[in-house]
Design a protein around this motif. Sequence first.
Motif, PDB file in Angstrom:
ATOM      1  N   SER A   1      -1.443  -2.510  12.616  1.00 18.35           N
ATOM      2  CA  SER A   1      -0.568  -2.928  10.999  1.00 18.35           C
ATOM      3  C   SER A   1       0.628  -2.063  10.935  1.00 18.35           C
ATOM      4  CB  SER A   1      -1.745  -2.594   9.996  1.00 18.35           C
ATOM      5  OG  SER A   1      -2.760  -3.774   9.997  1.00 18.35           O
ATOM      6  N   GLY A   2       0.881  -1.355  11.873  1.00 17.16           N
ATOM      7  CA  GLY A   2       2.193  -0.556  11.698  1.00 17.16           C
ATOM      8  C   GLY A   2       2.093   1.020  11.535  1.00 17.16           C
ATOM      9  N   PHE A   3       1.047   1.400  10.727  1.00 13.04           N
ATOM     10  CA  PHE A   3       1.122   3.086  10.525  1.00 13.04           C
ATOM     11  C   PHE A   3      -0.301   3.287  10.739  1.00 13.04           C
ATOM     12  CE2 PHE A   3       4.878   1.655   8.040  1.00 13.04           C
ATOM     13  CZ  PHE A   3       5.815   2.644   8.678  1.00 13.04           C
ATOM     14  N   GLN A   4      -0.654   4.526  11.045  1.00 12.10           N
ATOM     15  CA  GLN A   4      -1.783   5.359  11.037  1.00 12.10           C
ATOM     16  C   GLN A   4      -1.912   6.393  10.474  1.00 12.10           C
ATOM     17  OE1 GLN A   4      -2.478   5.453  15.304  1.00 12.10           O
ATOM     18  NE2 GLN A   4      -4.193   3.990  15.240  1.00 12.10           N
ATOM     19  N   TYR A   5      -2.944   6.921   9.618  1.00 13.25           N
ATOM     20  CA  TYR A   5      -3.002   8.082   9.077  1.00 13.25           C
ATOM     21  C   TYR A   5      -3.140   9.308  10.017  1.00 13.25           C
ATOM     22  CZ  TYR A   5      -3.702   5.420   4.825  1.00 13.25           C
ATOM     23  OH  TYR A   5      -3.600   4.532   4.087  1.00 13.25           O
ATOM     24  N   ALA A   6      -2.813  10.558   9.693  1.00 12.46           N
ATOM     25  CA  ALA A   6      -2.928  11.644  10.531  1.00 12.46           C
ATOM     26  C   ALA A   6      -3.401  12.622   9.513  1.00 12.46           C
ATOM     27  CB  ALA A   6      -1.670  12.023  11.187  1.00 12.46           C
TER      28      ALA A   6
ATOM     29  N   HIS B   1       6.104   9.011   0.916  1.00  6.98           N
ATOM     30  CA  HIS B   1       6.575   7.631   0.441  1.00  6.98           C
ATOM     31  C   HIS B   1       5.316   6.786   0.827  1.00  6.98           C
ATOM     32  CE1 HIS B   1       8.763   3.984  -0.077  1.00  6.98           C
ATOM     33  NE2 HIS B   1       8.566   3.508   1.201  1.00  6.98           N
ATOM     34  N   TYR B   2       4.648   6.788   1.889  1.00  7.00           N
ATOM     35  CA  TYR B   2       3.543   5.946   2.167  1.00  7.00           C
ATOM     36  C   TYR B   2       2.236   6.393   1.578  1.00  7.00           C
ATOM     37  CZ  TYR B   2       7.061   4.477   5.641  1.00  7.00           C
ATOM     38  OH  TYR B   2       8.228   4.375   6.349  1.00  7.00           O
TER      39      TYR B   2
ATOM     40  N   ALA C   1      -1.741  -4.521   3.716  1.00  8.19           N
ATOM     41  CA  ALA C   1      -2.504  -4.954   4.768  1.00  8.19           C
ATOM     42  C   ALA C   1      -3.119  -3.991   5.712  1.00  8.19           C
ATOM     43  CB  ALA C   1      -1.732  -5.921   5.574  1.00  8.19           C
ATOM     44  N   SER C   2      -4.135  -4.214   6.136  1.00  6.29           N
ATOM     45  CA  SER C   2      -4.732  -3.014   6.963  1.00  6.29           C
ATOM     46  C   SER C   2      -5.663  -3.874   8.213  1.00  6.29           C
ATOM     47  CB  SER C   2      -5.926  -2.230   6.451  1.00  6.29           C
ATOM     48  OG  SER C   2      -6.905  -3.078   6.122  1.00  6.29           O
TER      49      SER C   2
ATOM     50  N   PHE D   1      -2.408   0.585   8.724  1.00  4.74           N
ATOM     51  CA  PHE D   1      -2.043   0.017   7.520  1.00  4.74           C
ATOM     52  C   PHE D   1      -0.604  -0.466   7.446  1.00  4.74           C
ATOM     53  CE2 PHE D   1      -1.113   4.471   6.732  1.00  4.74           C
ATOM     54  CZ  PHE D   1       0.076   4.442   6.059  1.00  4.74           C
ATOM     55  N   ARG D   2      -0.349  -1.343   6.375  1.00  5.99           N
ATOM     56  CA  ARG D   2       1.054  -1.388   6.058  1.00  5.99           C
ATOM     57  C   ARG D   2       1.257  -1.795   4.780  1.00  5.99           C
ATOM     58  NH1 ARG D   2       1.358  -6.645   8.464  1.00  5.99           N
ATOM     59  NH2 ARG D   2       0.991  -7.728   6.719  1.00  5.99           N
ATOM     60  N   ILE D   3       2.241  -1.057   4.149  1.00  2.83           N
ATOM     61  CA  ILE D   3       2.825  -1.033   2.660  1.00  2.83           C
ATOM     62  C   ILE D   3       3.681  -2.165   2.397  1.00  2.83           C
ATOM     63  CG2 ILE D   3       2.276   1.440   2.441  1.00  2.83           C
ATOM     64  CD1 ILE D   3       5.334   1.834   1.947  1.00  2.83           C
ATOM     65  N   ALA D   4       3.896  -2.522   1.062  1.00  6.18           N
ATOM     66  CA  ALA D   4       4.863  -3.539   0.617  1.00  6.18           C
ATOM     67  C   ALA D   4       6.139  -3.500   1.219  1.00  6.18           C
ATOM     68  CB  ALA D   4       4.798  -3.732  -0.781  1.00  6.18           C
ATOM     69  N   GLU D   5       6.808  -2.649   1.344  1.00  3.46           N
ATOM     70  CA  GLU D   5       8.212  -2.667   1.899  1.00  3.46           C
ATOM     71  C   GLU D   5       8.399  -2.641   3.264  1.00  3.46           C
ATOM     72  OE1 GLU D   5       9.708   1.122   0.473  1.00  3.46           O
ATOM     73  OE2 GLU D   5       9.457   0.480  -1.571  1.00  3.46           O
ATOM     74  N   GLU D   6       7.117  -2.535   4.131  1.00  8.05           N
ATOM     75  CA  GLU D   6       7.128  -2.878   5.562  1.00  8.05           C
ATOM     76  C   GLU D   6       6.611  -4.178   5.817  1.00  8.05           C
ATOM     77  OE1 GLU D   6       8.382  -0.465   7.294  1.00  8.05           O
ATOM     78  OE2 GLU D   6       8.496   0.657   5.348  1.00  8.05           O
ATOM     79  N   GLU D   7       6.332  -5.049   4.779  1.00  6.84           N
ATOM     80  CA  GLU D   7       5.730  -6.365   4.978  1.00  6.84           C
ATOM     81  C   GLU D   7       7.005  -7.121   5.784  1.00  6.84           C
ATOM     82  OE1 GLU D   7       2.354  -8.673   2.906  1.00  6.84           O
ATOM     83  OE2 GLU D   7       4.006  -7.916   1.373  1.00  6.84           O
ATOM     84  N   PRO D   8       6.546  -8.258   6.637  1.00  9.78           N
ATOM     85  CA  PRO D   8       7.545  -9.349   6.966  1.00  9.78           C
ATOM     86  C   PRO D   8       7.897 -10.279   6.020  1.00  9.78           C
ATOM     87  CG  PRO D   8       5.430  -9.344   8.214  1.00  9.78           C
ATOM     88  CD  PRO D   8       5.351  -8.102   7.308  1.00  9.78           C
TER      89      PRO D   8
END
Length: 115
Positions: free
Chosen positions: A34-39, A67-68, A94-95, A102-109
């Motif tokens: 989905s684009g990003f992972q938590y660390a 920001h995320y 989305a996840s 996960f993905r946040i709204a600003e990263e949505e295609p």
Amino acid sequence: MVTLSAIAAEKVRGFLEGQETAGLRVGVRGGGCSGFQYALALDEPAGDDQVFEVDGIRVIVDEQSLHYVDGSEVDYTESLMGSGFQVNNPNVVASCGCGSSFRIAEEEPSCGAAA
């Protein structure tokens, strides 16, 4: 701001015992379906980090990750499938099925764009 649930705070407090200046670092990195992972890690604050005090625990977030994860709560869950920390993030749109990216709204295609 990033907060901790009561049980997450208890678990982190146990890990940090004897480490006076360390805290829980909450960050994101690119990756996953989905684009990003938590660390999540135990760490010391750096110069440009945001540091939040939650129940006497330092929660450390770098400027780019804030920001995320702003508004998120770190929780600790236990089930028959296992136990571990989980980030409840209100910014996620989305996840993936496994819940690790996960993905946040600003990263949505963008949809419906004319070619």
